[in-house]
Design a protein around this motif. Structure first.
Motif, PDB file in Angstrom:
ATOM      1  N   PRO A 195       7.909 -14.495  -1.404  1.00  0.00           N
ATOM      2  CA  PRO A 195       7.699 -13.129  -0.925  1.00  0.00           C
ATOM      3  C   PRO A 195       7.277 -13.120   0.547  1.00  0.00           C
ATOM      4  CG  PRO A 195       5.828 -13.829  -2.238  1.00  0.00           C
ATOM      5  CD  PRO A 195       6.847 -14.922  -2.341  1.00  0.00           C
ATOM      6  N   LEU A 196       7.809 -12.177   1.292  1.00  0.00           N
ATOM      7  CA  LEU A 196       7.505 -12.070   2.714  1.00  0.00           C
ATOM      8  C   LEU A 196       6.425 -11.019   2.959  1.00  0.00           C
ATOM      9  CD1 LEU A 196      11.152 -12.111   4.109  1.00  0.00           C
ATOM     10  CD2 LEU A 196       9.545 -14.011   4.053  1.00  0.00           C
ATOM     11  N   PRO A 197       5.628 -11.212   4.001  1.00  0.00           N
ATOM     12  CA  PRO A 197       4.633 -10.199   4.342  1.00  0.00           C
ATOM     13  C   PRO A 197       5.310  -8.976   4.965  1.00  0.00           C
ATOM     14  CG  PRO A 197       4.659 -11.926   6.001  1.00  0.00           C
ATOM     15  CD  PRO A 197       5.583 -12.379   4.906  1.00  0.00           C
ATOM     16  N   PRO A 198       4.637  -7.814   4.902  1.00  0.00           N
ATOM     17  CA  PRO A 198       3.313  -7.581   4.320  1.00  0.00           C
ATOM     18  C   PRO A 198       3.382  -7.377   2.806  1.00  0.00           C
ATOM     19  CG  PRO A 198       4.144  -5.567   5.291  1.00  0.00           C
ATOM     20  CD  PRO A 198       5.164  -6.617   5.601  1.00  0.00           C
ATOM     21  N   GLN A 199       2.353  -7.867   2.110  1.00  0.00           N
ATOM     22  CA  GLN A 199       2.184  -7.647   0.684  1.00  0.00           C
ATOM     23  C   GLN A 199       0.804  -7.002   0.487  1.00  0.00           C
ATOM     24  OE1 GLN A 199       4.460  -8.188  -1.677  1.00  0.00           O
ATOM     25  NE2 GLN A 199       5.959  -9.212  -0.352  1.00  0.00           N
ATOM     26  N   ILE A 200       0.734  -6.011  -0.390  1.00  0.00           N
ATOM     27  CA  ILE A 200      -0.479  -5.193  -0.517  1.00  0.00           C
ATOM     28  C   ILE A 200      -1.050  -5.320  -1.930  1.00  0.00           C
ATOM     29  CG2 ILE A 200      -1.444  -2.876  -0.191  1.00  0.00           C
ATOM     30  CD1 ILE A 200       1.170  -2.300   1.449  1.00  0.00           C
ATOM     31  N   PHE A 201      -2.370  -5.518  -1.997  1.00  0.00           N
ATOM     32  CA  PHE A 201      -3.079  -5.643  -3.270  1.00  0.00           C
ATOM     33  C   PHE A 201      -4.296  -4.728  -3.279  1.00  0.00           C
ATOM     34  CE2 PHE A 201      -0.688  -9.500  -2.959  1.00  0.00           C
ATOM     35  CZ  PHE A 201      -0.424  -9.918  -4.247  1.00  0.00           C
ATOM     36  N   ASN A 202      -4.684  -4.302  -4.474  1.00  0.00           N
ATOM     37  CA  ASN A 202      -5.966  -3.635  -4.685  1.00  0.00           C
ATOM     38  C   ASN A 202      -6.808  -4.611  -5.496  1.00  0.00           C
ATOM     39  OD1 ASN A 202      -8.181  -2.148  -5.622  1.00  0.00           O
ATOM     40  ND2 ASN A 202      -7.014  -0.245  -5.717  1.00  0.00           N
ATOM     41  N   GLU A 203      -7.773  -5.272  -4.797  1.00  0.00           N
ATOM     42  CA  GLU A 203      -8.497  -6.408  -5.392  1.00  0.00           C
ATOM     43  C   GLU A 203      -7.452  -7.444  -5.811  1.00  0.00           C
ATOM     44  OE1 GLU A 203     -11.564  -6.988  -5.280  1.00  0.00           O
ATOM     45  OE2 GLU A 203     -12.543  -5.068  -4.940  1.00  0.00           O
ATOM     46  N   ASN A 204      -7.363  -7.760  -7.114  1.00  0.00           N
ATOM     47  CA  ASN A 204      -6.380  -8.731  -7.586  1.00  0.00           C
ATOM     48  C   ASN A 204      -5.127  -8.063  -8.142  1.00  0.00           C
ATOM     49  OD1 ASN A 204      -8.162 -10.787  -6.922  1.00  0.00           O
ATOM     50  ND2 ASN A 204      -9.063 -10.862  -8.963  1.00  0.00           N
ATOM     51  N   GLY A 205      -5.107  -6.730  -8.141  1.00  0.00           N
ATOM     52  CA  GLY A 205      -3.960  -6.003  -8.672  1.00  0.00           C
ATOM     53  C   GLY A 205      -2.884  -5.788  -7.611  1.00  0.00           C
ATOM     54  N   TYR A 206      -1.651  -6.102  -7.963  1.00  0.00           N
ATOM     55  CA  TYR A 206      -0.543  -5.981  -7.008  1.00  0.00           C
ATOM     56  C   TYR A 206      -0.135  -4.523  -6.852  1.00  0.00           C
ATOM     57  CZ  TYR A 206       4.002  -6.806  -4.813  1.00  0.00           C
ATOM     58  OH  TYR A 206       5.073  -6.806  -3.953  1.00  0.00           O
ATOM     59  N   CYS A 207      -0.053  -4.053  -5.597  1.00  0.00           N
ATOM     60  CA  CYS A 207       0.395  -2.685  -5.302  1.00  0.00           C
ATOM     61  C   CYS A 207       1.884  -2.672  -4.969  1.00  0.00           C
ATOM     62  CB  CYS A 207      -0.403  -2.097  -4.141  1.00  0.00           C
ATOM     63  SG  CYS A 207      -2.178  -1.915  -4.467  1.00  0.00           S
ATOM     64  N   GLY A 208       2.310  -3.549  -4.029  1.00  0.00           N
ATOM     65  CA  GLY A 208       3.716  -3.588  -3.680  1.00  0.00           C
ATOM     66  C   GLY A 208       3.947  -4.176  -2.300  1.00  0.00           C
ATOM     67  N   ASP A 209       5.212  -4.200  -1.888  1.00  0.00           N
ATOM     68  CA  ASP A 209       5.577  -4.707  -0.569  1.00  0.00           C
ATOM     69  C   ASP A 209       5.808  -3.535   0.378  1.00  0.00           C
ATOM     70  OD1 ASP A 209       7.885  -3.619  -1.519  1.00  0.00           O
ATOM     71  OD2 ASP A 209       9.017  -5.499  -1.595  1.00  0.00           O
ATOM     72  N   TYR A 210       6.433  -3.807   1.516  1.00  0.00           N
ATOM     73  CA  TYR A 210       6.618  -2.748   2.504  1.00  0.00           C
ATOM     74  C   TYR A 210       7.542  -1.647   1.991  1.00  0.00           C
ATOM     75  CZ  TYR A 210       8.089  -0.220   6.640  1.00  0.00           C
ATOM     76  OH  TYR A 210       8.369   0.789   7.528  1.00  0.00           O
ATOM     77  N   GLU A 211       8.616  -2.027   1.287  1.00  0.00           N
ATOM     78  CA  GLU A 211       9.580  -1.027   0.841  1.00  0.00           C
ATOM     79  C   GLU A 211       8.943  -0.034  -0.122  1.00  0.00           C
ATOM     80  OE1 GLU A 211      10.349  -4.189   1.377  1.00  0.00           O
ATOM     81  OE2 GLU A 211      11.733  -3.739   3.027  1.00  0.00           O
ATOM     82  N   THR A 212       8.152  -0.528  -1.096  1.00  0.00           N
ATOM     83  CA  THR A 212       7.508   0.384  -2.046  1.00  0.00           C
ATOM     84  C   THR A 212       6.419   1.203  -1.354  1.00  0.00           C
ATOM     85  OG1 THR A 212       6.110  -1.490  -2.736  1.00  0.00           O
ATOM     86  CG2 THR A 212       7.999  -0.954  -4.120  1.00  0.00           C
ATOM     87  N   PHE A 213       5.751   0.603  -0.364  1.00  0.00           N
ATOM     88  CA  PHE A 213       4.758   1.343   0.417  1.00  0.00           C
ATOM     89  C   PHE A 213       5.437   2.476   1.191  1.00  0.00           C
ATOM     90  CE2 PHE A 213       2.839   2.015   4.607  1.00  0.00           C
ATOM     91  CZ  PHE A 213       1.548   2.391   4.264  1.00  0.00           C
ATOM     92  N   PHE A 214       6.575   2.195   1.794  1.00  0.00           N
ATOM     93  CA  PHE A 214       7.294   3.203   2.572  1.00  0.00           C
ATOM     94  C   PHE A 214       7.749   4.350   1.670  1.00  0.00           C
ATOM     95  CE2 PHE A 214      11.196   5.001   4.322  1.00  0.00           C
ATOM     96  CZ  PHE A 214      10.793   5.321   5.620  1.00  0.00           C
ATOM     97  N   ASP A 215       8.256   4.018   0.474  1.00  0.00           N
ATOM     98  CA  ASP A 215       8.683   5.063  -0.466  1.00  0.00           C
ATOM     99  C   ASP A 215       7.509   5.951  -0.857  1.00  0.00           C
ATOM    100  OD1 ASP A 215      11.253   4.100  -0.375  1.00  0.00           O
ATOM    101  OD2 ASP A 215      11.057   2.917  -2.213  1.00  0.00           O
ATOM    102  N   ALA A 216       6.346   5.328  -1.115  1.00  0.00           N
ATOM    103  CA  ALA A 216       5.158   6.102  -1.488  1.00  0.00           C
ATOM    104  C   ALA A 216       4.725   7.006  -0.339  1.00  0.00           C
ATOM    105  CB  ALA A 216       4.024   5.160  -1.889  1.00  0.00           C
ATOM    106  N   LYS A 217       4.848   6.510   0.882  1.00  0.00           N
ATOM    107  CA  LYS A 217       4.467   7.314   2.055  1.00  0.00           C
ATOM    108  C   LYS A 217       5.388   8.515   2.188  1.00  0.00           C
ATOM    109  CE  LYS A 217       5.339   5.791   6.219  1.00  0.00           C
ATOM    110  NZ  LYS A 217       5.302   5.064   7.514  1.00  0.00           N
ATOM    111  N   GLU A 218       6.681   8.313   1.969  1.00  0.00           N
ATOM    112  CA  GLU A 218       7.641   9.410   2.069  1.00  0.00           C
ATOM    113  C   GLU A 218       7.386  10.471   1.002  1.00  0.00           C
ATOM    114  OE1 GLU A 218      10.435   9.844   4.349  1.00  0.00           O
ATOM    115  OE2 GLU A 218       9.008   8.525   5.374  1.00  0.00           O
ATOM    116  N   ASP A 219       6.892  10.051  -0.173  1.00  0.00           N
ATOM    117  CA  ASP A 219       6.656  10.972  -1.284  1.00  0.00           C
ATOM    118  C   ASP A 219       5.229  11.525  -1.306  1.00  0.00           C
ATOM    119  OD1 ASP A 219       9.239  10.511  -2.110  1.00  0.00           O
ATOM    120  OD2 ASP A 219       8.684   8.919  -3.506  1.00  0.00           O
ATOM    121  N   ASN A 220       4.440  11.214  -0.243  1.00  0.00           N
ATOM    122  CA  ASN A 220       3.025  11.634  -0.206  1.00  0.00           C
ATOM    123  C   ASN A 220       2.266  11.117  -1.429  1.00  0.00           C
ATOM    124  OD1 ASN A 220       3.019  13.209   2.257  1.00  0.00           O
ATOM    125  ND2 ASN A 220       4.187  14.760   1.142  1.00  0.00           N
TER     126      ASN A 220
END
Length: 215
Positions: free
Chosen positions: A64-89
Motif C-alpha cells: 500500500p502506498l501513502p497516504p494511509q489513514i487510521f483511527n487508532e488501530n482501525g483502518y479508515c482508508g487511503d487517499y481515494e476513499t478520503f477524497f470520496d468522503a470529502k466530496e460527499d461531506n
C-alpha cells in the motif's frame, strides 16, 4: 481517539506528495487532531502500516502506498476513499468521528434522521387507521373517470419521453468513456508510484549495506 496519517516525507513522487498535502491540509482546516507517521525514515511505521491495511484494500503487488489513514488501530482508508468522503461531506464518518454541531455533515445527518422518523410515522398511521384506505364507491367511480381523461392527455408526451431516454443513453455512453479514461490515468499513476517506492526501498537497502560494510 487519535487519527494517524502515514506519510513518506522523502517520496520522489509529486503525485504522492500532493495527495499527502491534500489530506493533511484538509484535516488542519477541520481542526481535527491527527498524528503524522513517516514511513520513509521509520521502518517500524512502514511495517505497521503494511500489516494493518486490510488485504482487500491493498494493490495487486501487496504494497500500500501513502497516504494511509487510521483511527487508532482501525483502518479508515487511503487517499481515494478520503477524497470520496470529502466530496460527499462525510469526512467525519470516514474518520469514525462525530461531526461537530453546525457542520455540513451534522446538518445532513439531522435531515436523514428527520426523513427516517417521518417515514416511520406515516407507516404507523397507516397501520393504526386502515379504514382510511377504503374509498367510497362514488369517489372511486369519479377517480376512474378522471384517470381515463388523464390517459388521453398522457399519449402526447410519449415522444418527449423517447427523446429523454435517447439523451440518457448518450449521457451514459459519455460517462462510461470518462470512467475508462480515469481508470487508465489511475493505472498510470499507480505504476509511477510503485516505481518511486521501489527506488526508495533500494536506496534504503543500499544505505544499510554501506553501513554494514563500513563497520
Amino acid at each position: 481517539m487519535v487519527i494517524k496519517v502515514f506519510l513518506a516525507s522523502s517520496s520522489g513522487s509529486t503525485a504522492i506528495k500532493k495527495k499527502q498535502q491534500d489530506v493533511v491540509g484538509f484535516l488542519e482546516a477541520l481542526k481535527v487532531d491527527y498524528t503524522q507517521l513517516d514511513i520513509a525514515c521509520n521502518e517500524e511505521n512502514r511495517m505497521w502500516m503494511r500489516q494493518n491495511v486490510p488485504e482487500e484494500k491493498k494493490p495487486a503487488n501487496g504494497i500500500p502506498l501513502p497516504p494511509q489513514i487510521f483511527n487508532e488501530n482501525g483502518y479508515c482508508g487511503d487517499y481515494e476513499t478520503f477524497f470520496d468522503a470529502k466530496e460527499d461531506n462525510m469526512v467525519y464518518a470516514f474518520l469514525g468521528l462525530p461531526p461537530p454541531p453546525g457542520s455540513k455533515e451534522a446538518e445532513l445527518a439531522d435531515e436523514e434522521h428527520i426523513v427516517e422518523n417521518g417515514t416511520h410515522a406515516e407507516e404507523a398511521n397507516t397501520e393504526e387507521n386502515p379504514d382510511d384506505s377504503i374509498v367510497p364507491e362514488e369517489e372511486r367511480n369519479g377517480n376512474d373517470e378522471a384517470t381515463e381523461g388523464e390517459t388521453v392527455g398522457d399519449e402526447a408526451p410519449a415522444e418527449e419521453d423517447q427523446l429523454v431516454e435517447e439523451t440518457d443513453e448518450v449521457t451514459e455512453d459519455t460517462q462510461a468513456q470518462e470512467e475508462e479514461e480515469e481508470e487508465q490515468e489511475e493505472e498510470d499513476l499507480q505504476s509511477e508510484e510503485e516505481e518511486e517506492l521501489r527506488q526508495l526501498e533500494e536506496e534504503e537497502e543500499a544505505e544499510v549495506q554501506e553501513e554494514e560494510e563500513t563497520e
